[in-house]
Design an enzyme around this catalytic site. Sequence first.
Site, PDB file in Angstrom:
ATOM      1  N   ASP A 292     -17.372  -4.057  -2.421  1.00 44.71           N
ATOM      2  CA  ASP A 292     -18.811  -3.817  -2.236  1.00 44.71           C
ATOM      3  C   ASP A 292     -19.355  -3.038  -3.437  1.00 44.71           C
ATOM      4  O   ASP A 292     -20.542  -2.764  -3.493  1.00 44.71           O
ATOM      5  CB  ASP A 292     -19.036  -2.960  -0.977  1.00 44.71           C
ATOM      6  CG  ASP A 292     -18.515  -1.564  -1.200  1.00 44.71           C
ATOM      7  OD1 ASP A 292     -17.327  -1.431  -1.563  1.00 44.71           O
ATOM      8  OD2 ASP A 292     -19.288  -0.591  -1.094  1.00 44.71           O
TER       9      ASP A 292
ATOM     10  N   LYS B  50     -15.337   7.019 -12.437  1.00 48.10           N
ATOM     11  CA  LYS B  50     -15.475   7.863 -13.638  1.00 48.10           C
ATOM     12  C   LYS B  50     -14.708   7.251 -14.806  1.00 48.10           C
ATOM     13  O   LYS B  50     -13.647   6.648 -14.599  1.00 48.10           O
ATOM     14  CB  LYS B  50     -14.952   9.264 -13.353  1.00 48.10           C
ATOM     15  CG  LYS B  50     -15.780   9.948 -12.280  1.00 48.10           C
ATOM     16  CD  LYS B  50     -15.405  11.402 -12.114  1.00 48.10           C
ATOM     17  CE  LYS B  50     -16.267  12.024 -11.041  1.00 48.10           C
ATOM     18  NZ  LYS B  50     -15.511  12.735 -10.031  1.00 48.10           N
TER      19      LYS B  50
ATOM     20  N   ASP C  39     -10.196   1.212  -4.332  1.00 45.59           N
ATOM     21  CA  ASP C  39     -10.935   2.423  -4.701  1.00 45.59           C
ATOM     22  C   ASP C  39     -11.595   2.138  -6.056  1.00 45.59           C
ATOM     23  O   ASP C  39     -10.896   1.749  -6.999  1.00 45.59           O
ATOM     24  CB  ASP C  39      -9.971   3.612  -4.825  1.00 45.59           C
ATOM     25  CG  ASP C  39      -9.280   3.901  -3.492  1.00 45.59           C
ATOM     26  OD1 ASP C  39      -9.951   3.824  -2.456  1.00 45.59           O
ATOM     27  OD2 ASP C  39      -8.054   4.163  -3.498  1.00 45.59           O
TER      28      ASP C  39
ATOM     29  N   ASP D  36       0.868  -1.183   0.000  1.00 44.91           N
ATOM     30  CA  ASP D  36       0.000   0.000   0.000  1.00 44.91           C
ATOM     31  C   ASP D  36       0.904   1.231   0.000  1.00 44.91           C
ATOM     32  O   ASP D  36       2.039   1.186   0.468  1.00 44.91           O
ATOM     33  CB  ASP D  36      -0.901   0.020   1.249  1.00 44.91           C
ATOM     34  CG  ASP D  36      -2.146   0.882   1.062  1.00 44.91           C
ATOM     35  OD1 ASP D  36      -3.260   0.308   0.921  1.00 44.91           O
ATOM     36  OD2 ASP D  36      -2.025   2.127   1.053  1.00 44.91           O
TER      37      ASP D  36
HETATM   38  C1  LIG Z   1     -10.451   1.693  -0.073  1.00 47.70           C
HETATM   39  S1  LIG Z   1      -8.901   1.392   0.601  1.00 47.70           S
HETATM   40  C2  LIG Z   1      -8.974  -0.355   1.033  1.00 47.70           C
HETATM   41  C3  LIG Z   1      -7.950  -0.737   2.040  1.00 47.70           C
HETATM   42  C4  LIG Z   1      -8.045  -2.181   2.549  1.00 47.70           C
HETATM   43  N1  LIG Z   1      -7.814  -3.123   1.485  1.00 47.70           N
HETATM   44  C5  LIG Z   1      -9.392  -2.415   3.176  1.00 47.70           C
HETATM   45  O1  LIG Z   1     -10.183  -3.166   2.594  1.00 47.70           O
HETATM   46  O2  LIG Z   1      -9.627  -1.884   4.254  1.00 47.70           O
HETATM   47  C6  LIG Z   1      -7.837   1.375  -0.818  1.00 47.70           C
HETATM   48  C7  LIG Z   1      -6.383   1.282  -0.455  1.00 47.70           C
HETATM   49  O3  LIG Z   1      -5.625   1.205  -1.645  1.00 47.70           O
HETATM   50  C8  LIG Z   1      -4.480   2.033  -1.519  1.00 47.70           C
HETATM   51  N2  LIG Z   1      -4.096   2.425  -2.879  1.00 47.70           N
HETATM   52  C9  LIG Z   1      -4.882   2.996  -3.811  1.00 47.70           C
HETATM   53  N3  LIG Z   1      -4.200   3.186  -4.952  1.00 47.70           N
HETATM   54  C10 LIG Z   1      -2.941   2.725  -4.731  1.00 47.70           C
HETATM   55  C11 LIG Z   1      -1.763   2.643  -5.519  1.00 47.70           C
HETATM   56  N4  LIG Z   1      -1.739   3.057  -6.783  1.00 47.70           N
HETATM   57  N5  LIG Z   1      -0.664   2.101  -4.960  1.00 47.70           N
HETATM   58  C12 LIG Z   1      -0.664   1.675  -3.681  1.00 47.70           C
HETATM   59  N6  LIG Z   1      -1.755   1.728  -2.884  1.00 47.70           N
HETATM   60  C13 LIG Z   1      -2.878   2.235  -3.400  1.00 47.70           C
HETATM   61  C14 LIG Z   1      -4.905   3.178  -0.640  1.00 47.70           C
HETATM   62  O4  LIG Z   1      -3.821   3.786   0.014  1.00 47.70           O
HETATM   63  C15 LIG Z   1      -5.873   2.478   0.320  1.00 47.70           C
HETATM   64  O5  LIG Z   1      -5.228   2.047   1.503  1.00 47.70           O
END
Ligand SMILES: C[S@@+](CC[C@H](N)C(=O)[O-])C[C@H]1O[C@@H](n2cnc3c(N)ncnc32)[C@H](O)[C@@H]1O
Length: 248
Positions: A179, A147, A143, A94
């Site tokens: 989800d 879009k 995430d 992450d």
């Molecule tokens: C919605 S959170 C989900 C975190 C965890 N998997 C959970 O279910 O609680 C998305 C995670 O992806 C990480 N993330 C998003 N894009 C990323 C990228 N390009 N490289 C590394 N981490 C990324 C964010 O920092 C975040 O912690």
Amino acid sequence: MKTVVQNDSLFLCYFSNMGQKNKLAKWADNLTFGNVYQPKTSEVLNTNYHLKGKWNTAVFKNNHPIVLELGCGKGEYSVGLAKEFPEKNFIGLDIKGNRIWKGAKEAFESSMKNVVFVRTRIDFITSIFEENEVDEIWITFPDPQPKDRQERKRLTSPLLTERYKKILKPNGIIHLKTDHEGFFKYTLQEIKDNNYHLLEHTFNLYAEKIADLDEKTQRILSIKTFYENLFSQKGHHIHYLKFQFKKP
Ligand SMILES: C[S@@+](CC[C@H](N)C(=O)[O-])C[C@H]1O[C@@H](n2cnc3c(N)ncnc32)[C@H](O)[C@@H]1O
């Protein structure tokens, strides 16, 4: 009124400093755990990280299969799976060090030797892992990037899946838990369009699927991440799928 605003600002300022301090303290902790790897951009941008191809020999010191969790957040899956499978090695990746901290701390305090964390961008995975170095990938509540213009940032976009294809063994499995129905449907369509091999999918894991699975798989799929808890509390259904690039 003015006083209230000033007091509110002070109050907010105090808490935002606390948040900042907290983050800095977590970053400092990460340096001490010995299980968090934090490549500098100059070590992964158009160059190979020194541990590429060496995660087993140099870090885990065994030849067990490697399981990678992308966007692991607080690392609930990496740590939870590592407890279930002592004979596999787990790497949670992450970009956010203050999130990784939670999983790294638990692994450190429990002296777990089969789980580590990498603080970097997913975009760099081919600089960090050798071809065929990874046996399995988990993508947990990414995430959704809903879009159209965000498509290339989706963790199951062709841009990124082509990279997963490189680092994953030919029969390696990718698991997705989300989800977000739009993201889930997008991924199913990508799998179909590219003739990947869909092994399992459900739009409602807990209501439709979990009871049919063996006990260990039930435990694995029931691991709850921070975001899963958040979305479940809002009443969202949890979608799950797993696929391979090629049929075995
Ligand atoms: C919605 S959170 C989900 C975190 C965890 N998997 C959970 O279910 O609680 C998305 C995670 O992806 C990480 N993330 C998003 N894009 C990323 C990228 N390009 N490289 C590394 N981490 C990324 C964010 O920092 C975040 O912690």
